[in-house]
Design an enzyme around this catalytic site. Structure first.
Site, PDB file in Angstrom:
ATOM      1  N   ASP A 179      22.128  -0.216   3.942  1.00 28.34           N
ATOM      2  CA  ASP A 179      21.284  -0.893   4.929  1.00 28.34           C
ATOM      3  C   ASP A 179      20.062  -0.024   5.194  1.00 28.34           C
ATOM      4  O   ASP A 179      20.123   0.939   5.958  1.00 28.34           O
ATOM      5  CB  ASP A 179      22.046  -1.144   6.228  1.00 28.34           C
ATOM      6  CG  ASP A 179      21.173  -1.853   7.252  1.00 28.34           C
ATOM      7  OD1 ASP A 179      20.741  -2.979   6.980  1.00 28.34           O
ATOM      8  OD2 ASP A 179      20.897  -1.265   8.318  1.00 28.34           O
TER       9      ASP A 179
ATOM     10  N   GLU B 240      16.353   1.146   6.534  1.00 28.60           N
ATOM     11  CA  GLU B 240      15.550   0.982   7.744  1.00 28.60           C
ATOM     12  C   GLU B 240      14.114   1.385   7.440  1.00 28.60           C
ATOM     13  O   GLU B 240      13.870   2.347   6.703  1.00 28.60           O
ATOM     14  CB  GLU B 240      16.102   1.837   8.891  1.00 28.60           C
ATOM     15  CG  GLU B 240      17.477   1.417   9.389  1.00 28.60           C
ATOM     16  CD  GLU B 240      17.469   0.072  10.094  1.00 28.60           C
ATOM     17  OE1 GLU B 240      16.396  -0.332  10.597  1.00 28.60           O
ATOM     18  OE2 GLU B 240      18.525  -0.578  10.144  1.00 28.60           O
TER      19      GLU B 240
ATOM     20  N   ASP C 130      16.368  -5.567   1.044  1.00 26.74           N
ATOM     21  CA  ASP C 130      16.663  -4.176   0.692  1.00 26.74           C
ATOM     22  C   ASP C 130      16.439  -3.880  -0.789  1.00 26.74           C
ATOM     23  O   ASP C 130      15.648  -3.003  -1.145  1.00 26.74           O
ATOM     24  CB  ASP C 130      18.115  -3.831   1.066  1.00 26.74           C
ATOM     25  CG  ASP C 130      18.324  -3.740   2.562  1.00 26.74           C
ATOM     26  OD1 ASP C 130      18.361  -2.627   3.086  1.00 26.74           O
ATOM     27  OD2 ASP C 130      18.436  -4.796   3.205  1.00 26.74           O
TER      28      ASP C 130
ATOM     29  N   HIS D 221      20.212  -1.233  14.398  1.00 22.53           N
ATOM     30  CA  HIS D 221      18.983  -0.768  13.758  1.00 22.53           C
ATOM     31  C   HIS D 221      18.941   0.742  13.560  1.00 22.53           C
ATOM     32  O   HIS D 221      17.903   1.280  13.162  1.00 22.53           O
ATOM     33  CB  HIS D 221      17.727  -1.247  14.496  1.00 22.53           C
ATOM     34  CG  HIS D 221      17.564  -2.741  14.456  1.00 22.53           C
ATOM     35  ND1 HIS D 221      17.698  -3.469  13.293  1.00 22.53           N
ATOM     36  CD2 HIS D 221      17.302  -3.641  15.441  1.00 22.53           C
ATOM     37  CE1 HIS D 221      17.518  -4.750  13.557  1.00 22.53           C
ATOM     38  NE2 HIS D 221      17.291  -4.891  14.848  1.00 22.53           N
TER      39      HIS D 221
ATOM     40  N   ASP E  40      24.579   0.631  11.458  1.00 20.62           N
ATOM     41  CA  ASP E  40      24.576  -0.725  10.907  1.00 20.62           C
ATOM     42  C   ASP E  40      25.406  -0.794   9.627  1.00 20.62           C
ATOM     43  O   ASP E  40      26.125  -1.769   9.392  1.00 20.62           O
ATOM     44  CB  ASP E  40      23.144  -1.184  10.621  1.00 20.62           C
ATOM     45  CG  ASP E  40      22.440  -1.714  11.865  1.00 20.62           C
ATOM     46  OD1 ASP E  40      23.109  -1.843  12.911  1.00 20.62           O
ATOM     47  OD2 ASP E  40      21.230  -1.992  11.793  1.00 20.62           O
TER      48      ASP E  40
END
Length: 342
Positions: A127, A129, A233, A290, A295
């Site tokens: 995940d 960011e 992603d 987040h 996450d």
């Protein structure tokens, strides 16, 4: 370590769905933690920043973990996740911060028997960011047979094409409110260096051989994707960041699993993000939404639940190495609202 028999993931799979008329109860997790609100992490000067080193093996981390007498949830030490914690001999630090990433990913043994066999040995939950450039790169390695966490890789990433002033403003807006801007500044590394360390980590687990330049072996990426089109992603952001950083797109980013598409086809209902899936499955949020490492753990908990319910994780998208065009393998998939069928 027990492995599943490897079956080529490029085969054509049939699709099926299950529908539920009421919310699903959640007897799945061994702990019954209630919702944990977002937290602020104090990263004061008692930390130091030694030279970069890989994080210790997960088994070693578990052996050195000092558990609190209470079962309260604690935030991860974000220096530890990057191999830079210098407070492992400080009882007060160990009491305040979690140093065992697997603690939030426990599964009841009786539930494991309900799952179906998978076509890969491992699933990598990622995940990312960061919108302008990638700021955080967390990956969890999940054993597809035992559903347990094997290991994790976590790095904060320092942008290379932005001014220092822009970076500071960017980080303050992204991480300042949750109190992790200090640890980001202490530990962030350029994306190119992060990828070199990530490839060493993949090789350490015999998931990829750099000399052969091949795709992943015995594993597949399982991702919760950032925007509602469902492929941010690995379809969009990784190629963009590779171009910015002046590196070739690695071959192991050529196919992936969009967890939202598998969710849609398995349960027969739509969930447009991690929070929607967790709400529908009645899985409480742990940590800070987040923050990439938190996450990723929450996505892994959704993944574990789906596997226990009997879902088969199938590759949902492939990128052509020549044209870079992405082919979506599921006819029934989450789409951008403007592209949905009427």
């Amino acid at each position: 370590m027990a492995y599943l028999t490897r079956i080529p993931v490029g085969r054509i799979f049939g699709f099926w769905s299950r529908s539920f008329s009421s919310p699903i109860k959640n007897p799945f997790f061994s702990s019954t933690l209630s919702h944990v609100p977002s937290y602020k992490i104090s990263t004061t000067a008692h930390y130091s920043s030694p030279s970069p080193s890989p994080p210790p093996p997960l088994s070693a981390a578990m052996n050195t973990q000092v558990f609190s007498s209470s079962s309260r949830w604690r935030p991860m030490c974000l220096y530890f996740t990057q191999g830079k914690c210098t407070q492992m001999d400080d009882p007060s630090h160990l009491e305040k911060f979690n140093h065992d990433c697997s603690k939030d990913l426990q599964v009841n043994g009786t539930d494991i028997e309900k799952k179906c066999s998978q076509n890969v040995d491992f699933l990598l939950v990622i995940d990312l960011e960061g919108k302008v450039e990638i700021l955080e790169f967390p990956v969890l390695l999940i054993d597809a047979k035992s559903l347990s966490l094997v290991d994790f890789f976590h790095r904060f990433v320092r942008p290379t094409k932005m001014s220092e002033q822009a970076v500071n403003k960017y980080i303050e807006g992204k991480y300042g409110e949750i109190g992790v801007d200090r640890v980001w500044h202490d530990t962030a590394q350029p994306f190119k260096e992060v990828m070199q360390q990530f490839e060493a980590w993949l090789s350490q687990h015999n998931l990829w051989e750099k000399e052969k330049g091949s795709r992943l072996t015995r594993a597949a990426f399982s991702v919760r994707l950032f925007d509602i089109s469902g492929n941010w992603d690995l379809k969009t952001k990784i190629p963009q960041q590779c171009e910015v950083s002046g590196i070739k797109l690695p071959p192991y980013f050529m196919e992936w699993i969009n967890l939202k598409d598998v969710y849609l086809n398995f349960y027969g209902r739509e969930a447009r993000g991690m929070m929607s899936m967790m709400k529908q499955l009645e899985i409480p949020l742990l940590g800070c939404h987040h923050l990439g490492i938190d996450d990723s753990k929450n996505i892994a908990r959704v993944l574990q639940r789906m596997l226990v319910d009997g879902a088969l994780m199938q590759v949902t998208a492939k990128r052509n190495p020549g044209s870079q065009k992405v082919e979506f393998l599921f006819e029934n998939r989450i789409q951008h609202p403007s592209r949905q069928r009427r």
